[in-house]
Design a protein around this motif. Structure first.
Motif, PDB file in Angstrom:
ATOM      1  N   SER A  41       1.015  -1.137   0.125  1.00 15.20           N
ATOM      2  CA  SER A  41       0.127   0.229  -0.205  1.00 15.20           C
ATOM      3  C   SER A  41       1.108   1.045   0.042  1.00 15.20           C
ATOM      4  CB  SER A  41      -1.079  -0.092   1.439  1.00 15.20           C
ATOM      5  OG  SER A  41      -1.947   1.580   1.451  1.00 15.20           O
ATOM      6  N   GLN A  75      -5.869  -5.063   6.276  1.00 13.21           N
ATOM      7  CA  GLN A  75      -6.652  -4.524   6.379  1.00 13.21           C
ATOM      8  C   GLN A  75      -7.742  -3.949   5.664  1.00 13.21           C
ATOM      9  OE1 GLN A  75      -4.933  -2.732   8.757  1.00 13.21           O
ATOM     10  NE2 GLN A  75      -3.330  -3.347   8.708  1.00 13.21           N
ATOM     11  N   GLN A  76      -8.221  -3.576   5.359  1.00 12.06           N
ATOM     12  CA  GLN A  76      -9.586  -2.576   4.935  1.00 12.06           C
ATOM     13  C   GLN A  76      -9.775  -3.461   3.262  1.00 12.06           C
ATOM     14  OE1 GLN A  76     -11.650  -1.445   6.878  1.00 12.06           O
ATOM     15  NE2 GLN A  76      -9.592  -1.090   8.602  1.00 12.06           N
ATOM     16  N   THR A  78     -12.373  -4.338   1.976  1.00 10.58           N
ATOM     17  CA  THR A  78     -13.194  -3.641   0.953  1.00 10.58           C
ATOM     18  C   THR A  78     -13.515  -2.732   0.492  1.00 10.58           C
ATOM     19  OG1 THR A  78     -15.173  -2.844   2.993  1.00 10.58           O
ATOM     20  CG2 THR A  78     -15.237  -5.408   1.660  1.00 10.58           C
ATOM     21  N   ALA A  79     -12.497  -1.524   0.904  1.00 11.01           N
ATOM     22  CA  ALA A  79     -12.259   0.122   0.731  1.00 11.01           C
ATOM     23  C   ALA A  79     -12.545   0.338  -1.298  1.00 11.01           C
ATOM     24  CB  ALA A  79     -11.142   0.236   1.011  1.00 11.01           C
ATOM     25  N   SER A 105     -14.646  -1.397  -5.782  1.00  9.50           N
ATOM     26  CA  SER A 105     -14.162  -2.174  -4.528  1.00  9.50           C
ATOM     27  C   SER A 105     -14.012  -3.896  -4.030  1.00  9.50           C
ATOM     28  CB  SER A 105     -15.120  -2.029  -3.107  1.00  9.50           C
ATOM     29  OG  SER A 105     -16.368  -2.274  -3.204  1.00  9.50           O
ATOM     30  N   TRP A 134      -5.925   5.089  -3.968  1.00  8.46           N
ATOM     31  CA  TRP A 134      -6.892   5.498  -2.317  1.00  8.46           C
ATOM     32  C   TRP A 134      -7.326   6.468  -3.043  1.00  8.46           C
ATOM     33  CZ3 TRP A 134      -3.135   1.528  -4.304  1.00  8.46           C
ATOM     34  CH2 TRP A 134      -3.155   1.253  -3.442  1.00  8.46           C
ATOM     35  N   THR A 136      -8.700   7.233  -0.125  1.00 10.95           N
ATOM     36  CA  THR A 136      -9.132   8.079   1.694  1.00 10.95           C
ATOM     37  C   THR A 136      -7.681   7.771   1.524  1.00 10.95           C
ATOM     38  OG1 THR A 136      -9.123   5.539   2.213  1.00 10.95           O
ATOM     39  CG2 THR A 136     -11.467   7.500   2.006  1.00 10.95           C
ATOM     40  N   TYR A 144      -5.895   2.600   7.432  1.00 17.34           N
ATOM     41  CA  TYR A 144      -6.891   2.622   7.100  1.00 17.34           C
ATOM     42  C   TYR A 144      -7.511   2.486   5.087  1.00 17.34           C
ATOM     43  CZ  TYR A 144      -6.297   5.396  10.550  1.00 17.34           C
ATOM     44  OH  TYR A 144      -5.598   5.999  12.066  1.00 17.34           O
ATOM     45  N   GLY A 145      -5.968   1.190   4.310  1.00 15.86           N
ATOM     46  CA  GLY A 145      -7.039   1.196   2.904  1.00 15.86           C
ATOM     47  C   GLY A 145      -6.997  -0.472   2.589  1.00 15.86           C
ATOM     48  N   GLN A 146      -7.053  -0.868   1.247  1.00 15.90           N
ATOM     49  CA  GLN A 146      -7.022  -2.027   0.734  1.00 15.90           C
ATOM     50  C   GLN A 146      -5.479  -2.227   0.295  1.00 15.90           C
ATOM     51  OE1 GLN A 146      -8.316   0.446  -0.304  1.00 15.90           O
ATOM     52  NE2 GLN A 146      -7.747   0.359  -2.580  1.00 15.90           N
TER      53      GLN A 146
END
Length: 199
Positions: A41, A75-76, A78-79, A105, A134, A136, A144-146
């Motif tokens: 990421s 981490q996330q 499905t972001a 997503s 990204w 966000t 906070y992200g995929q």
């Protein structure tokens, strides 16, 4: 004599049809081996960070049919993220080839997420880049992200590019290939590049 003529014509017709099938079939472009050794990421507190892969098509002009991203289970998962398609500008991503606002997503982890882009009619005439952006800020640890899958044992190098934030500069990654793929088909249309760029 008629039988011979018919046979020759039949063979010619079969060759013609087979040629059309080959020309119209889709080609998947990939520089990873299908296995993800790690997830990556753009660790940053800035919005708009991107990871892109540079593609060289085997057919031109080509229509971009779909793109695929391997999203890991870290981490996330499905972001939501934005998909961007860039023309080449020397060795780095250049002007946009898409018309913007393409988002997606992942729904499952450690698997390919494929997005159909056929309706956008994106025509490729040269090397191009497919990017995950990204939406966000991923955060200092990407929390906070995929995470995008990365192939670290491929022999193909210098196909992955990074950018931190909207104002960042593109940099080449030579230690891994991030797992982004593109599916293209032969296009009968050759688009003038000067009319196909978007800001």
């Amino acid at each position: 004599m008629k039988k011979v003529i018919l046979t020759v014509l039949t063979v010619i017709g079969m060759i013609f049809l087979c040629g059309n099938v080959q020309a119209d079939s889709a080609v998947e472009l990939a520089y990873d081996d299908g296995s993800s050794e790690e997830g990556t990421s753009p660790w940053s507190n800035s919005v708009g960070s991107e990871i892109a892969v540079r593609f060289t098509s085997s057919i031109y002009p080509a229509k971009l049919e779909s793109v695929k991203f391997w999203v890991t289970g870290w981490q996330q998962v499905t972001a939501p993220f934005e998909i961007r398609i860039y023309d080449t500008n020397g060795s780095f991503p250049g002007p946009r080839l898409d018309n913007g606002n393409i988002t997606a997503s992942a729904t499952t982890e450690n698997d390919w997420t494929e997005i159909d882009l056929s309706a956008y009619n994106i025509i490729i005439n040269d090397d191009f880049f497919v990017s995950m952006r990204w939406l966000t800020a991923p955060g200092a640890s990407g929390q906070y992200g995929q995470f995008l899958g990365a192939d670290t044992n491929s022999t193909i190098k210098n196909r992955t590019f990074w950018k931190f934030g909207d104002s960042g500069s593109w940099k080449v990654e030579n230690s891994r290939n991030n797992m982004i793929r593109a599916i293209v088909s032969k296009s009968a249309t050759n688009v003038n590049k000067s009319t196909w760029y978007y800001d």
